[in-house]
Design a protein around this motif. Sequence first.
Motif, PDB file in Angstrom:
ATOM      1  N   LYS A 231      -3.488 -93.939 -28.142  1.00  0.00           N
ATOM      2  CA  LYS A 231      -4.260 -92.708 -28.738  1.00  0.00           C
ATOM      3  C   LYS A 231      -4.151 -92.735 -30.058  1.00  0.00           C
ATOM      4  N   ASN A 232      -3.105 -93.384 -30.766  1.00  0.00           N
ATOM      5  CA  ASN A 232      -2.779 -92.883 -32.181  1.00  0.00           C
ATOM      6  C   ASN A 232      -2.823 -94.122 -33.000  1.00  0.00           C
ATOM      7  N   ILE A 233      -2.380 -95.334 -32.310  1.00  0.00           N
ATOM      8  CA  ILE A 233      -2.560 -96.637 -33.284  1.00  0.00           C
ATOM      9  C   ILE A 233      -3.968 -96.890 -33.253  1.00  0.00           C
ATOM     10  N   PRO A 234      -4.917 -97.224 -34.346  1.00  0.00           N
ATOM     11  CA  PRO A 234      -6.157 -97.322 -34.308  1.00  0.00           C
ATOM     12  C   PRO A 234      -6.455 -98.618 -33.632  1.00  0.00           C
ATOM     13  N   ASN A 235      -5.755 -99.782 -33.861  1.00  0.00           N
ATOM     14  CA  ASN A 235      -6.179-101.149 -33.487  1.00  0.00           C
ATOM     15  C   ASN A 235      -5.322-101.611 -32.358  1.00  0.00           C
ATOM     16  N   SER A 236      -5.113-100.808 -31.216  1.00  0.00           N
ATOM     17  CA  SER A 236      -4.215-101.214 -30.394  1.00  0.00           C
ATOM     18  C   SER A 236      -4.750-101.354 -28.926  1.00  0.00           C
ATOM     19  N   GLU A 237      -4.058-102.072 -28.014  1.00  0.00           N
ATOM     20  CA  GLU A 237      -4.344-102.193 -26.533  1.00  0.00           C
ATOM     21  C   GLU A 237      -3.272-102.061 -25.817  1.00  0.00           C
TER      22      GLU A 237
END
Length: 268
Positions: A231-237
């Motif tokens: 939710k908090n790391i923009p470019n994450s999976e």
Amino acid sequence: MAFIEVEEGVRLFYEEKGQGRPIIFLHGVWMSSRFFRRQVPYFSEKYRTILLDLRSHGQSNHVHYGNTVSAYAKDLNAFIGKLGLQDVILVGWSMGAFVVWDYLKQFGEGNIHSTVIVDELASDFKWPDFKIGAFDIDTLIVFMTEIQTNRSPFLQSFLASMFKNELSVADASWMLGEVTKMPESIASAILFDQSIVDYREFLPKINVPTLLCFGRLEKVIPVAAGEHLHKNIPNSELVIFEDSCHCPFIEESDLFNETVDGFIQKGV
């Protein structure tokens, strides 16, 4: 197998195999690069695969100062610089995730291709506004005391808690050997520091592609930790490993290796 001096008197042990874009595996507190042995055959076919023992861990020399996540991140920066590594992939498991984030915080993302975070929270501490934290102050006190007075039995139990299934006698033996290499004084120092670092405010500033790998079984770290990071790391999976606890790279090594490789290849 080799050593590199990242600071006067601080020699880090590392192993490397393969060619191509460098991928560095960073272990958890008290652990060592040996825990990533199942990654080497796979990744060395495509990448310059590097297993690194952090300061005072594994086969790196024992140093009775600088045992903080921040210092470990500085060591990592010096290591990358001395080897002349470019466009690096950082894989951080447990405390290794904190080292990754502290590296990004101190030195930026300019030389980082992507990051892989394995089963870690934004902070291990159960702050008043962070109820999913792993440790409250009472737990941390118990851990600190056990490390000083009852280390081997305590760590045998701790290691068992990291896995979904019971460890074999052979695996339990070599793992205990790895986590008891450092003196108790160092073990206590880094446990305290890594338990109270807090990267919640930094997470939204991370822009490099980030893969979050979490085990479904919540003996150590809750799945909610991965959801919070996602939710908090923009470019994450976020990927959940259904048959793993804290160590999907060991418990489901084939699936883990393929998942990480697929993630990297998407960003090539």
